[in-house]
Design a protein around this motif. Structure first.
Motif, mmCIF file in Angstrom:
data_model
loop_
_atom_site.group_PDB
_atom_site.id
_atom_site.type_symbol
_atom_site.label_atom_id
_atom_site.label_comp_id
_atom_site.label_asym_id
_atom_site.label_seq_id
_atom_site.Cartn_x
_atom_site.Cartn_y
_atom_site.Cartn_z
ATOM 1 N N VAL A 1 0.853 -1.190 0.000
ATOM 2 C CA VAL A 1 0.000 0.000 0.000
ATOM 3 C C VAL A 1 0.889 1.239 0.000
ATOM 4 O O VAL A 1 1.709 1.420 0.895
ATOM 5 C CB VAL A 1 -0.928 0.010 1.231
ATOM 6 C CG1 VAL A 1 -1.732 1.303 1.289
ATOM 7 C CG2 VAL A 1 -1.860 -1.195 1.191
ATOM 8 N N TYR A 2 0.749 2.059 -1.024
ATOM 9 C CA TYR A 2 1.587 3.251 -1.125
ATOM 10 C C TYR A 2 0.831 4.531 -0.798
ATOM 11 O O TYR A 2 1.427 5.604 -0.708
ATOM 12 C CB TYR A 2 2.209 3.370 -2.515
ATOM 13 C CG TYR A 2 1.226 3.212 -3.656
ATOM 14 C CD1 TYR A 2 0.279 4.191 -3.926
ATOM 15 C CD2 TYR A 2 1.250 2.079 -4.451
ATOM 16 C CE1 TYR A 2 -0.626 4.041 -4.955
ATOM 17 C CE2 TYR A 2 0.352 1.916 -5.489
ATOM 18 C CZ TYR A 2 -0.583 2.895 -5.732
ATOM 19 O OH TYR A 2 -1.488 2.738 -6.747
ATOM 20 N N ALA A 3 -0.483 4.458 -0.638
ATOM 21 C CA ALA A 3 -1.268 5.663 -0.365
ATOM 22 C C ALA A 3 -1.143 6.033 1.104
ATOM 23 O O ALA A 3 -1.494 5.256 1.982
ATOM 24 C CB ALA A 3 -2.732 5.421 -0.726
ATOM 25 N N ASP A 4 -0.624 7.236 1.368
ATOM 26 C CA ASP A 4 -0.473 7.724 2.739
ATOM 27 C C ASP A 4 -1.659 8.631 3.047
ATOM 28 O O ASP A 4 -1.787 9.720 2.476
ATOM 29 C CB ASP A 4 0.835 8.496 2.862
ATOM 30 C CG ASP A 4 1.134 8.902 4.299
ATOM 31 O OD1 ASP A 4 0.257 8.690 5.152
ATOM 32 O OD2 ASP A 4 2.227 9.413 4.555
ATOM 33 N N PRO A 5 -2.562 8.205 3.945
ATOM 34 C CA PRO A 5 -3.752 9.012 4.212
ATOM 35 C C PRO A 5 -3.445 10.353 4.859
ATOM 36 O O PRO A 5 -4.190 11.304 4.707
ATOM 37 C CB PRO A 5 -4.564 8.117 5.156
ATOM 38 C CG PRO A 5 -3.562 7.215 5.791
ATOM 39 C CD PRO A 5 -2.526 6.970 4.731
ATOM 40 N N GLU A 6 -2.329 10.434 5.589
ATOM 41 C CA GLU A 6 -1.946 11.685 6.248
ATOM 42 C C GLU A 6 -0.464 11.932 5.987
ATOM 43 O O GLU A 6 0.388 11.572 6.808
ATOM 44 C CB GLU A 6 -2.222 11.613 7.745
ATOM 45 C CG GLU A 6 -3.694 11.448 8.093
ATOM 46 C CD GLU A 6 -3.913 11.370 9.590
ATOM 47 O OE1 GLU A 6 -2.921 11.496 10.330
ATOM 48 O OE2 GLU A 6 -5.061 11.197 10.000
ATOM 49 N N ASN B 1 3.106 11.010 -10.495
ATOM 50 C CA ASN B 1 2.766 11.879 -11.612
ATOM 51 C C ASN B 1 3.112 13.318 -11.262
ATOM 52 O O ASN B 1 3.446 13.644 -10.125
ATOM 53 C CB ASN B 1 1.289 11.745 -11.972
ATOM 54 C CG ASN B 1 0.383 12.061 -10.785
ATOM 55 O OD1 ASN B 1 0.382 13.175 -10.270
ATOM 56 N ND2 ASN B 1 -0.388 11.060 -10.339
ATOM 57 N N ALA B 2 3.023 14.181 -12.258
ATOM 58 C CA ALA B 2 3.477 15.561 -12.107
ATOM 59 C C ALA B 2 2.606 16.392 -11.173
ATOM 60 O O ALA B 2 2.979 17.506 -10.814
ATOM 61 C CB ALA B 2 3.549 16.233 -13.482
ATOM 62 N N GLY B 3 1.462 15.849 -10.753
ATOM 63 C CA GLY B 3 0.600 16.595 -9.847
ATOM 64 C C GLY B 3 0.675 16.147 -8.408
ATOM 65 O O GLY B 3 -0.023 16.693 -7.545
ATOM 66 N N GLN B 4 1.512 15.159 -8.131
ATOM 67 C CA GLN B 4 1.587 14.565 -6.794
ATOM 68 C C GLN B 4 2.606 15.302 -5.916
ATOM 69 O O GLN B 4 3.684 15.687 -6.380
ATOM 70 C CB GLN B 4 1.990 13.088 -6.907
ATOM 71 C CG GLN B 4 2.241 12.387 -5.590
ATOM 72 C CD GLN B 4 0.984 12.175 -4.798
ATOM 73 O OE1 GLN B 4 -0.018 11.694 -5.326
ATOM 74 N NE2 GLN B 4 1.007 12.552 -3.524
ATOM 75 N N THR B 5 2.279 15.472 -4.647
ATOM 76 C CA THR B 5 3.235 15.976 -3.660
ATOM 77 C C THR B 5 3.858 14.779 -2.966
ATOM 78 O O THR B 5 3.151 13.875 -2.511
ATOM 79 C CB THR B 5 2.532 16.861 -2.619
ATOM 80 O OG1 THR B 5 1.933 17.977 -3.290
ATOM 81 C CG2 THR B 5 3.522 17.358 -1.574
ATOM 82 N N ARG B 6 5.172 14.766 -2.892
ATOM 83 C CA ARG B 6 5.840 13.601 -2.315
ATOM 84 C C ARG B 6 5.660 13.575 -0.797
ATOM 85 O O ARG B 6 5.458 14.603 -0.159
ATOM 86 C CB ARG B 6 7.316 13.571 -2.692
ATOM 87 C CG ARG B 6 8.213 14.445 -1.858
ATOM 88 C CD ARG B 6 9.643 14.403 -2.358
ATOM 89 N NE ARG B 6 10.571 14.967 -1.384
ATOM 90 C CZ ARG B 6 11.769 15.436 -1.652
ATOM 91 N NH1 ARG B 6 12.210 15.416 -2.899
ATOM 92 N NH2 ARG B 6 12.540 15.913 -0.697
ATOM 93 N N TYR B 7 5.752 12.390 -0.249
ATOM 94 C CA TYR B 7 5.664 12.189 1.195
ATOM 95 C C TYR B 7 6.649 11.093 1.580
ATOM 96 O O TYR B 7 7.146 10.351 0.735
ATOM 97 C CB TYR B 7 4.238 11.798 1.614
ATOM 98 C CG TYR B 7 3.645 10.669 0.811
ATOM 99 C CD1 TYR B 7 3.904 9.332 1.123
ATOM 100 C CD2 TYR B 7 2.835 10.936 -0.291
ATOM 101 C CE1 TYR B 7 3.375 8.298 0.376
ATOM 102 C CE2 TYR B 7 2.292 9.915 -1.045
ATOM 103 C CZ TYR B 7 2.560 8.595 -0.711
ATOM 104 O OH TYR B 7 2.030 7.577 -1.464
ATOM 105 N N GLY B 8 6.957 11.005 2.860
ATOM 106 C CA GLY B 8 7.850 9.946 3.315
ATOM 107 C C GLY B 8 9.292 10.208 2.942
ATOM 108 O O GLY B 8 9.791 11.320 3.067
ATOM 109 N N ASN B 9 9.944 9.178 2.442
ATOM 110 C CA ASN B 9 11.382 9.221 2.178
ATOM 111 C C ASN B 9 11.660 9.838 0.803
ATOM 112 O O ASN B 9 11.208 9.321 -0.223
ATOM 113 C CB ASN B 9 11.949 7.801 2.253
ATOM 114 C CG ASN B 9 13.463 7.776 2.291
ATOM 115 O OD1 ASN B 9 14.118 8.753 1.973
ATOM 116 N ND2 ASN B 9 14.010 6.652 2.677
#
Length: 816
Positions: free
Chosen positions: A98-103, A161-169
């Motif tokens: 699961v790669y979707a980070d809810p927060e 994709n180009a509209g995503q904000t990165r999270y995590g590492n």
């Protein structure tokens, strides 16, 4: 007249034409037509994609011959399982990833989500390789191709994709995921539409913009910079952008020069990453492999790497990497938190690691890098690699399940090359003051010492890894034999060893929390005196030890000579309210633990558990391992115990399977809150019981000249060797030092002597050393020796030593 244009000529002409237009100058009439330029450029990108395809798939092997036949079939089986398990859904491509980070945040959970994105792309890469390789059973399989394309679009549409904000590492977004994505794009290029390619490279541009390499700092140095350049180069090749490939080439240049602090290669062979962590065996491996691939990719192209400083990388093969390779393994003391990556909880086969399995890819990288080096370098490196392959009996590289097909093919090419003669392991001593490490190699064995100072961390933890490596920089003394003991640290050592009793260390039994001291090498002891002096064969090494989150202080010294290492400890004090111990040895004896143990001629049964305190002991011996001699007698404890542990104890992503290993530990108990503890012993790797007993009986072989909080020194008359660590100026034997320094003297049979002097503290603006020995002439000395007076004594005066980085200054004299 008709002008004939080469591919490079067309590209050069295009560049000059563009410049002319930009400056408002009419282009020359013989400039290449733009359509021809574009065609030539496209042709070169096609060539580079083909080269990269070969680099990641391998070449020169038969898919029907072993070990490749079995490995290819195994790849097909893995791919079949992954394809069957793929289930595109909101938030995941595989249910277990699961790669979707809810927060979105930066906590450990968020790191896990971004790591799953990385792993998802890696799985697609596995599928693509099974599709492209011969002999997998899935070669050219239409259903597999459809699954790969579905997976690429799913990950793009959902998260990368180009509209995503990165999270995590950050690593997953800028290196891990885009590297795997671009590899798949190269492998599946002919099956991708123009829209798909545009989407994927736009995503890479979003997460890895040009600004990622604008400054050589932060996460854009050393191995990370090489990885980022790989992403930019492949993005350029997949997306047909000459500017991106040129940027990748140019952004490599800051990696090459020697550094004097922080990340990179040092002149003394040190390699540091994360500012404070010795990392030759992990990040250094990544950097070496990445440079080898990029050199090979761009050689002969418009974007060939021509920076003259790239020779520093070639020199580093034997200056930086080879000293830490021994019979196929890479020493754990330079592998940072990677030592805790034994077996993953989710993907044991892919992530299983140990010192041998980390060493094998370095061997393959050296072979690849040799293709871009001189013929002389390439030939010698292949000889070194052949020797390492032949001598790795514990974990033969050609049977390494974690070594990829490309690495396996490169090593097989060396094995089968009858023109290559295996080169033996060298003997000698190397002191790496840039990362507080040393290696000592003798016929039949090798050893390494790990220390820490205000520049080099006690240990590295981070991402939930290496949670209990607290004392690995507290003077840990590793050693390996040529035909024995090569699995000492490979066989579940790190999850089962007592982390407070690492061999060679002095440590308080104060309980430390997991990851104590902070992530990413944050914990640095406030000490300067760490280092030593060496003539390249023997050495005096010292560490002023301050314990991690402890009041412990100690002076530790090692004198590395021909068949042994003399270990001294002094001034050991602590007010933690706990016991302090100096561990002489902690041998991992495997699941059975049947090795004999002898003290002063009496053998003790291999029963578990068992413990005994020995008083006034002269020597001890562990069967099949080596001997330990205690000058003047010593009191120590011996313990046989069976220890359970799990990789998940030291690495949050590790396997929860309980492992069991038997240990034989020898240690000196300094008691609770010691005020002036000490120890003295000789380590004799590979010695028999008879040899150990004989050394103990030869009481004149070693003289301990000093073992105090002020100085530590020894003399071995039969070797003409004297070594002294002056923690403060003073007199030890025939040596008088005005200030802190480290000194070795080797008197030769030809009537000469070599004196080596260093300033481990890097603080001396002047130093005077007197050797009360008749000297008739000074044959050679460095410029830093401002005066040398001979006669009934030798008096050496040194100028400013602060800029020498703790390096040894060598003076050769004729004895009177």
């Amino acid at each position: 007249m008709t002008t004939r244009w080469s591919r490079r000529g067309l590209l050069a002409a295009a560049a000059s034409t563009g410049t002319a237009v930009a400056l408002g100058v009419p282009a020359q009439s013989n400039a290449a037509p733009q359509s021809a330029v574009r065609a030539a450029e496209a042709d070169e990108f096609t060539t580079l994609r083909a080269k990269w395809r070969t680099l990641i798939l391998g070449e020169g092997f038969s898919p029907t011959a072993e070990p490749f036949k079995s490995r290819l079939a195994e790849l097909g089986t893995t791919a079949t399982q992954l394809r069957s398990a793929m289930a595109p859904a909101s938030g995941s491509l595989w249910p277990d990833l699961v790669y979707a980070d809810p927060e979105p945040d930066t906590d450990q959970e968020s790191y896990g989500y971004s790591g799953n994105l990385n792993t998802s792309y890696n799985r697609l890469n596995t599928l693509a390789q099974a599709y492209c390789q011969q002999g997998t059973g899935l070669t050219g399989d239409a259903t597999l191709k459809a699954a790969i394309l579905t997976g690429l679009d799913h990950l793009h549409d959902e998260v990368y994709n180009a509209g995503q904000t990165r999270y995590g590492n950050w690593y997953s977004w800028q290196i891990g995921a885009p590297q795997a994505l671009l590899d798949v794009c190269v492998l599946m290029y002919d099956s991708l539409s123009a829209t798909q390619i545009a989407n994927y490279v736009a995503a890479v541009d979003h997460f890895v913009p040009d600004s990622a390499v604008a400054s050589y700092s932060g996460t854009s140095t050393g191995a990370n910079r090489v990885d980022l350049c790989r992403v930019l180069a492949l993005r350029g090749i997949v997306g047909a952008s000459s500017a991106k490939v040129a940027l990748a080439r140019d952004a490599l240049s800051p990696v090459f020069p020697y550094v004097t602090s922080g990340d990179g290669l040092y002149k003394d062979g040190s390699f540091v990453q994360h500012t404070t962590v010795p990392y030759t065996g992990s990040y250094g491996s990544v950097m070496l492999g990445g440079l080898g691939m990029l050199f090979a990719l761009l050689t002969g192209s418009t974007w060939q790497i021509t920076d003259a400083n790239r020779q520093i990388v070639f020199d580093a093969v034997e200056n930086a990497w080879a000293p830490f390779l021994y019979n196929g393994l890479v020493m754990d003391g330079v592998s940072g938190r990677a030592i805790s990556r034994g077996v993953s909880a989710t993907d044991a086969k892919q992530i299983q690691q140990n010192d041998h399995l980390r060493g094998h890819p370095i061997l393959a990288s050296i072979v690849l890098l040799g293709q871009s080096a001189s013929a002389t370098e390439n030939a010698r490196w292949r000889g070194l690699v052949k020797g390492w392959i032949q001598r790795d009996y514990y974990s033969p590289p050609m049977s390494d399940p974690s070594l990829g097909l490309t690495g396996l093919a490169r090593l097989k090419g060396v094995v089968d090359d009858t023109t290559v003669t295996a080169i033996a392991e060298p003997t000698g001593h190397r002191l790496f003051t840039g990362m507080a490490r040393a290696t000592h190699r003798r016929p039949g064995w090798a050893a390494s010492i790990s220390m820490a100072d205000r520049r080099i961390t006690y240990y590295e933890t981070g991402n939930g890894e290496n949670l209990r490596g607290w004392h690995t920089g507290s003077g840990m003394l590793y050693w390996w034999g040529d035909t024995y003991a090569n699995g000492q640290y490979s066989d579940a050592f790190w999850p089962t060893v007592d982390p407070y009793r690492l061999p060679g260390t002095t440590a308080s039994r104060k309980v430390l929390a997991d990851a104590a001291g902070g992530d990413w090498g944050a914990s640095l002891p406030d000490v300067n005196w760490v280092g030593g002096a060496t003539d390249g064969q023997r050495a005096a090494i010292g560490q002023y030890l301050k314990g991690l989150q402890s009041t412990l202080m100690a002076k530790k010294a090692w004198f590395c000579v021909d068949d042994s290492i003399v270990c001294l400890g002094a001034g050991i004090k602590c007010t933690d309210g706990t016991t302090v111990e100096s561990t002489i040895e902690n041998r991992n004896l495997g699941p059975t633990g049947g090795h004999s143990f002898t003290v002063d001629g009496t053998s003790y049964p291999a029963t578990y558990p068992w413990s005994q305190t020995f008083t006034g002991a002269d020597w001890a011996h562990i069967g099949g391992m080596g001997g330990y001699v205690f000058p003047g007698g010593a009191t120590f404890n011996a313990v046989r115990d069976t220890r359970d542990g799990k990789w998940s104890d030291i690495n949050k992503g590790g396997s929860t399977t309980v492992l069991n290993r038997k240990y034989l530990t020898l240690y000196v108990d300094h008691g609770t809150n010691p005020t002036n503890g000490g120890y003295a012993y000789l380590l004799m790797p590979g010695a028999t019981a008879a040899q150990t007993q004989a050394r103990a009986a030869a009481t004149g072989w070693l003289t301990v000249l000093a073992n105090t909080d002020d100085q530590q020194g020894v003399a071995v008359p039969s070797l003409g060797f004297t070594g002294v660590n002056f923690w403060f100026g003073g007199t030890v034997g025939d040596l008088v030092a005005s200030d802190p320094c480290s000194v070795t003297i080797s008197e030769k049979s030809d009537g000469t002597a070599v004196i080596c002097v260093s300033d481990p503290m890097r603080m001396r603006t002047s130093l005077t050393l007197t050797w009360n020995r008749a000297v008739s002439a000074v044959l050679s000395k460095p410029a830093g020796v401002t005066s040398a007076t001979t006669g009934s004594a030798l008096r050496l005066t040194f100028g400013d030593m602060t800029g020498l980085a703790g390096a040894s200054q060598k003076i050769t004299v004729t004895l009177g």
